[in-house]
Design a protein around this motif. Structure first.
Motif, PDB file in Angstrom:
ATOM      1  N   LYS A   1      74.281 -19.175  14.777  1.00 43.54           N
ATOM      2  CA  LYS A   1      73.815 -20.557  14.779  1.00 43.54           C
ATOM      3  C   LYS A   1      72.296 -20.671  14.889  1.00 43.54           C
ATOM      4  CE  LYS A   1      77.911 -22.228  14.390  1.00 43.54           C
ATOM      5  NZ  LYS A   1      78.323 -22.754  13.070  1.00 43.54           N
ATOM      6  N   VAL A   2      71.649 -19.688  15.500  1.00 44.53           N
ATOM      7  CA  VAL A   2      70.192 -19.712  15.638  1.00 44.53           C
ATOM      8  C   VAL A   2      69.655 -18.301  15.443  1.00 44.53           C
ATOM      9  CG1 VAL A   2      68.209 -20.249  17.106  1.00 44.53           C
ATOM     10  CG2 VAL A   2      70.286 -21.643  17.280  1.00 44.53           C
ATOM     11  N   ILE A   3      68.595 -18.182  14.656  1.00 41.68           N
ATOM     12  CA  ILE A   3      67.849 -16.936  14.504  1.00 41.68           C
ATOM     13  C   ILE A   3      66.388 -17.230  14.807  1.00 41.68           C
ATOM     14  CG2 ILE A   3      66.949 -15.264  12.836  1.00 41.68           C
ATOM     15  CD1 ILE A   3      69.613 -15.482  11.345  1.00 41.68           C
ATOM     16  N   CYS A   4      65.798 -16.455  15.711  1.00 47.41           N
ATOM     17  CA  CYS A   4      64.354 -16.543  15.973  1.00 47.41           C
ATOM     18  C   CYS A   4      63.689 -15.285  15.431  1.00 47.41           C
ATOM     19  CB  CYS A   4      64.077 -16.689  17.472  1.00 47.41           C
ATOM     20  SG  CYS A   4      64.601 -18.268  18.156  1.00 47.41           S
ATOM     21  N   THR A   5      62.821 -15.464  14.463  1.00 52.31           N
ATOM     22  CA  THR A   5      62.114 -14.339  13.874  1.00 52.31           C
ATOM     23  C   THR A   5      60.872 -14.014  14.705  1.00 52.31           C
ATOM     24  OG1 THR A   5      60.913 -15.834  12.398  1.00 52.31           O
ATOM     25  CG2 THR A   5      62.978 -14.899  11.587  1.00 52.31           C
ATOM     26  N   THR A   6      60.125 -13.015  14.271  1.00 51.36           N
ATOM     27  CA  THR A   6      58.926 -12.563  14.981  1.00 51.36           C
ATOM     28  C   THR A   6      57.746 -12.672  14.028  1.00 51.36           C
ATOM     29  OG1 THR A   6      60.284 -11.018  16.265  1.00 51.36           O
ATOM     30  CG2 THR A   6      57.913 -10.659  16.277  1.00 51.36           C
ATOM     31  N   ASP A   7      56.802 -13.560  14.345  1.00 49.59           N
ATOM     32  CA  ASP A   7      55.791 -13.940  13.367  1.00 49.59           C
ATOM     33  C   ASP A   7      54.390 -13.899  13.975  1.00 49.59           C
ATOM     34  OD1 ASP A   7      57.775 -15.052  11.218  1.00 49.59           O
ATOM     35  OD2 ASP A   7      58.372 -15.975  13.103  1.00 49.59           O
ATOM     36  N   ASP A   8      53.464 -13.391  13.196  1.00 47.83           N
ATOM     37  CA  ASP A   8      52.071 -13.320  13.627  1.00 47.83           C
ATOM     38  C   ASP A   8      51.426 -14.708  13.551  1.00 47.83           C
ATOM     39  OD1 ASP A   8      49.748 -11.194  14.054  1.00 47.83           O
ATOM     40  OD2 ASP A   8      48.975 -12.774  12.745  1.00 47.83           O
ATOM     41  N   PRO A   9      50.456 -15.000  14.430  1.00 46.62           N
ATOM     42  CA  PRO A   9      49.779 -16.297  14.383  1.00 46.62           C
ATOM     43  C   PRO A   9      49.141 -16.631  13.040  1.00 46.62           C
ATOM     44  CG  PRO A   9      49.279 -15.200  16.443  1.00 46.62           C
ATOM     45  CD  PRO A   9      50.050 -14.215  15.617  1.00 46.62           C
ATOM     46  N   THR A  10      48.818 -15.616  12.234  1.00 48.22           N
ATOM     47  CA  THR A  10      48.199 -15.885  10.931  1.00 48.22           C
ATOM     48  C   THR A  10      49.215 -16.254   9.855  1.00 48.22           C
ATOM     49  OG1 THR A  10      48.277 -13.540  10.309  1.00 48.22           O
ATOM     50  CG2 THR A  10      46.288 -14.313  11.438  1.00 48.22           C
ATOM     51  N   ASP A  11      50.490 -16.161  10.154  1.00 48.68           N
ATOM     52  CA  ASP A  11      51.523 -16.459   9.157  1.00 48.68           C
ATOM     53  C   ASP A  11      51.517 -17.951   8.828  1.00 48.68           C
ATOM     54  OD1 ASP A  11      54.144 -16.924   7.866  1.00 48.68           O
ATOM     55  OD2 ASP A  11      54.520 -14.844   8.416  1.00 48.68           O
ATOM     56  N   ASP A  12      51.627 -18.298   7.555  1.00 50.50           N
ATOM     57  CA  ASP A  12      51.644 -19.715   7.187  1.00 50.50           C
ATOM     58  C   ASP A  12      53.012 -20.361   7.385  1.00 50.50           C
ATOM     59  OD1 ASP A  12      53.173 -18.781   5.072  1.00 50.50           O
ATOM     60  OD2 ASP A  12      51.706 -19.260   3.523  1.00 50.50           O
ATOM     61  N   LEU A  13      54.022 -19.547   7.694  1.00 53.88           N
ATOM     62  CA  LEU A  13      55.388 -20.035   7.960  1.00 53.88           C
ATOM     63  C   LEU A  13      55.967 -20.811   6.775  1.00 53.88           C
ATOM     64  CD1 LEU A  13      55.105 -21.187  11.703  1.00 53.88           C
ATOM     65  CD2 LEU A  13      55.615 -18.911  10.790  1.00 53.88           C
ATOM     66  N   ALA A  14      55.498 -20.492   5.581  1.00 56.36           N
ATOM     67  CA  ALA A  14      56.002 -21.193   4.399  1.00 56.36           C
ATOM     68  C   ALA A  14      57.501 -20.985   4.221  1.00 56.36           C
ATOM     69  CB  ALA A  14      55.250 -20.707   3.151  1.00 56.36           C
ATOM     70  N   HIS A  15      57.983 -19.810   4.550  1.00 57.35           N
ATOM     71  CA  HIS A  15      59.417 -19.551   4.388  1.00 57.35           C
ATOM     72  C   HIS A  15      60.239 -20.336   5.411  1.00 57.35           C
ATOM     73  CE1 HIS A  15      58.404 -16.598   1.427  1.00 57.35           C
ATOM     74  NE2 HIS A  15      57.733 -15.854   2.298  1.00 57.35           N
ATOM     75  N   HIS A  16      59.720 -20.469   6.610  1.00 54.46           N
ATOM     76  CA  HIS A  16      60.417 -21.297   7.597  1.00 54.46           C
ATOM     77  C   HIS A  16      60.460 -22.754   7.143  1.00 54.46           C
ATOM     78  CE1 HIS A  16      59.491 -17.759  10.099  1.00 54.46           C
ATOM     79  NE2 HIS A  16      60.556 -18.116  10.797  1.00 54.46           N
ATOM     80  N   ARG A  17      59.365 -23.201   6.565  1.00 55.66           N
ATOM     81  CA  ARG A  17      59.337 -24.572   6.069  1.00 55.66           C
ATOM     82  C   ARG A  17      60.365 -24.747   4.938  1.00 55.66           C
ATOM     83  NH1 ARG A  17      55.677 -28.338   6.952  1.00 55.66           N
ATOM     84  NH2 ARG A  17      54.138 -26.835   7.742  1.00 55.66           N
TER      85      ARG A  17
ATOM     86  N   PHE B   1      52.963 -23.708  14.969  1.00 52.80           N
ATOM     87  CA  PHE B   1      54.269 -23.084  15.133  1.00 52.80           C
ATOM     88  C   PHE B   1      55.246 -24.061  15.794  1.00 52.80           C
ATOM     89  CE2 PHE B   1      52.407 -19.325  13.672  1.00 52.80           C
ATOM     90  CZ  PHE B   1      53.246 -18.221  13.775  1.00 52.80           C
ATOM     91  N   HIS B   2      54.768 -24.785  16.781  1.00 54.91           N
ATOM     92  CA  HIS B   2      55.626 -25.720  17.509  1.00 54.91           C
ATOM     93  C   HIS B   2      56.177 -26.794  16.566  1.00 54.91           C
ATOM     94  CE1 HIS B   2      57.037 -27.474  21.327  1.00 54.91           C
ATOM     95  NE2 HIS B   2      56.829 -28.651  20.747  1.00 54.91           N
ATOM     96  N   GLU B   3      55.335 -27.274  15.677  1.00 55.28           N
ATOM     97  CA  GLU B   3      55.771 -28.298  14.717  1.00 55.28           C
ATOM     98  C   GLU B   3      56.912 -27.802  13.843  1.00 55.28           C
ATOM     99  OE1 GLU B   3      52.422 -29.488  12.451  1.00 55.28           O
ATOM    100  OE2 GLU B   3      51.313 -30.305  14.173  1.00 55.28           O
ATOM    101  N   LEU B   4      56.952 -26.501  13.592  1.00 56.52           N
ATOM    102  CA  LEU B   4      57.999 -25.921  12.757  1.00 56.52           C
ATOM    103  C   LEU B   4      59.141 -25.326  13.576  1.00 56.52           C
ATOM    104  CD1 LEU B   4      55.888 -24.394   9.870  1.00 56.52           C
ATOM    105  CD2 LEU B   4      57.537 -26.257   9.728  1.00 56.52           C
ATOM    106  N   GLY B   5      59.260 -25.754  14.842  1.00 52.58           N
ATOM    107  CA  GLY B   5      60.432 -25.415  15.634  1.00 52.58           C
ATOM    108  C   GLY B   5      60.295 -24.255  16.576  1.00 52.58           C
ATOM    109  N   CYS B   6      59.132 -23.609  16.629  1.00 53.20           N
ATOM    110  CA  CYS B   6      58.954 -22.475  17.526  1.00 53.20           C
ATOM    111  C   CYS B   6      59.065 -22.927  18.975  1.00 53.20           C
ATOM    112  CB  CYS B   6      57.597 -21.821  17.287  1.00 53.20           C
ATOM    113  SG  CYS B   6      57.276 -20.400  18.353  1.00 53.20           S
ATOM    114  N   ARG B   7      59.871 -22.223  19.735  1.00 50.06           N
ATOM    115  CA  ARG B   7      60.006 -22.499  21.160  1.00 50.06           C
ATOM    116  C   ARG B   7      59.971 -21.215  21.978  1.00 50.06           C
ATOM    117  NH1 ARG B   7      59.142 -26.509  18.965  1.00 50.06           N
ATOM    118  NH2 ARG B   7      60.139 -28.561  19.158  1.00 50.06           N
ATOM    119  N   ILE B   8      59.511 -20.134  21.345  1.00 49.29           N
ATOM    120  CA  ILE B   8      59.583 -18.843  22.021  1.00 49.29           C
ATOM    121  C   ILE B   8      58.416 -17.963  21.568  1.00 49.29           C
ATOM    122  CG2 ILE B   8      61.018 -17.636  20.294  1.00 49.29           C
ATOM    123  CD1 ILE B   8      62.731 -16.686  22.731  1.00 49.29           C
TER     124      ILE B   8
END
Length: 468
Positions: free
Chosen positions: A152-168, A228-235
């Protein structure tokens, strides 16, 4: 030969354990709150071309075992064909008995592909062909593999420089499993690492901040956390050797940063001071945002220079380190607690000698604000096996509240790793079953079953504050 690993009652040694597992644990959804799955493959609903592509490529656990079994590197990560690499793994698997790979691999073959036979050289090609044929079907894309395991939930591991386009992209094209970013800023902390100033340039570019001073760095990281927070990051997560117990002043930190930014080297003490200071700043931001912070401590990485040069990091040449953990961890948690800026925290140790150290440390900073606020994390990496998980569960039980544990995660790069949750759940139910059989716990199936369901799923669901 019958394969006991895929049987309904695998690892369940009593009627009580079997009842607890099948009634309360087996059907619980999965929250995989820390892994290294590639978001691009989830966004694109990637399909794998064959069994080696999904099962062996990037899996340094299996690479390590094949090397130990005398397989040349060319037949593991080199120019050998995918079929030949699979044959090498099939020839190795029978020799992994009593290594967790023996259990994991057979569970993966059965749970995803319905292959219940023991894998070995004699049936290597038949298994390869059967699984590869299935992987060509639409219901074996990565999203289908995830849904097949009730994730139901997957949290990936992402560097601060990532644009998170795939998460979007995933957010705009949902598939029944939330895929959320996880903030991993180690490259910003490890000031003495090669290429650090180049990394600052990349970070400044994505944050639209010219990073000239230490305050600029903090501002840039703060900006990325907001993104990151705007795109759902909580960890968040930090993979560090140890947490340093090093005194510093604000003036010293600014001087150290100016030194490294001008191209000068810094010493080990200065690097420790900087790591400590920046980590405190980041942790205060995690508290402000309501995130959970994770610390993976104790790995001694990239020990083999020859393989590191050839394959890069995460190639199966890491090991357990013997770092000192207690004082630095106590210092960090106490600093944050003293200013009421200690957020929910999970700490994982790689050295089993630190089990009770970490378990007792987390108890020092429980504050009653959240049940299980300070978590002794699940058995990790080399400890992620029967003996290691039992020891982690026992240490947590003896020093804290197992009932508030947020449970298992895969920490994996493979889409076939989710049966590790099943492995953990079976072991957990067996341990409770043993205690009931021995008269150490009451035979209250409903209450204990509820505790097990909480550990497997509900505690994590309530703990992480993931966006709905």
């Amino acid at each position: 030969m019958q394969n006991p690993i895929v049987a309904d009652d695998f690892l369940l040694e009593s009627d009580v354990a079997r009842d607890l597992y099948h009634t309360y644990a087996a059907g619980a959804p999965i929250i995989d709150y820390h892994c290294h799955l590639p978001p691009a493959q989830l966004a694109n609903d990637h399909s794998f071309k064959n069994l080696t592509d999904v099962w062996l490529r990037g899996d340094h656990y299996k690479w390590r075992a094949m090397r130990a079994n005398g397989i040349p590197e060319d037949g593991i990560t080199g120019s050998a064909s995918d079929r030949e690499k699979h044959r090498n793994w099939a020839a190795t698997l029978p020799y992994t008995m009593r290594n967790p790979l023996y259990h994991w691999s057979h569970l993966e073959l059965d749970r995803y592909f319905g292959v219940s036979d023991l894998l070995g050289p004699d049936n290597a090609d038949a298994v390869y062909d059967r699984c590869t044929e299935q992987l060509q079907q639409p219901d074996f894309s990565v999203r289908s593999l995830v849904k097949r395991m009730n994730v139901k939930v997957i949290c990936t591991t992402d560097d601060p420089t990532d644009d998170l386009a795939h998460h979007r992209a995933i957010r705009e094209d949902p598939f029944g499993c939330q895929v959320l970013p996880g903030f991993r800023p180690d490259k910003a902390i490890l000031i003495a690492a090669p290429g650090y100033t180049d990394y600052l340039d990349r970070l400044g570019e994505v944050a639209d901040i010219d990073i000239r001073t230490y305050d600029d760095l903090v501002d840039a990281l703060r900006s990325r956390m907001e993104y990151f927070h705007e795109l759902g990051c909580r960890i968040s997560d930090h993979g560090l050797n140890e947490l340093c117990d090093t005194e510093y002043t604000d003036k010293e930190i600014r001087s150290i940063f100016s030194q490294i930014r001008s191209g000068m080297a810094v010493g080990s003490i200065e690097a420790e001071q900087f790591q400590t200071a920046l980590l405190v700043e980041l942790c205060k931001e995690y508290h402000r945002l309501g995130w959970t912070q994770q610390f993976h401590l104790g790995a001694l990485r990239n020990n083999n220079d020859r393989i590191l040069r050839k394959l890069g990091a995460d190639a199966g040449v890491d090991s357990i380190g013997d770092f000192l953990q207690a004082r630095g961890l106590a210092r960090l948690l106490n600093t944050l607690d003293s200013s009421d800026q200690l957020t929910k925290t999970i700490v994982y140790n790689l050295n089993p000698a630190d089990n009770e150290v970490i378990a007792t440390m987390m108890g020092n900073f429980q504050d009653g604000s959240v049940a299980g606020k300070m978590q002794y994390g699940s058995a990790w990496w080399f400890l992620d096996q029967l003996d290691g998980m039992e020891k982690q569960i026992n240490a947590l039980s003896n020093m804290g509240l197992l009932s508030r544990f947020v449970g298992m995660l895969t920490d994996s790069r493979s889409f076939l790793s989710f049966p590790r949750h099943e492995y953990f759940r079976r072991l957990l139910c067996n341990m409770f079953g043993q205690d009931i059989e021995r008269g150490l716990l009451p035979d209250d199936r409903k209450f204990i079953g509820g505790l097990i369901e909480n550990i497997c799923y509900t505690n994590a669901k309530n703990y992480f504050n993931f966006p709905a």
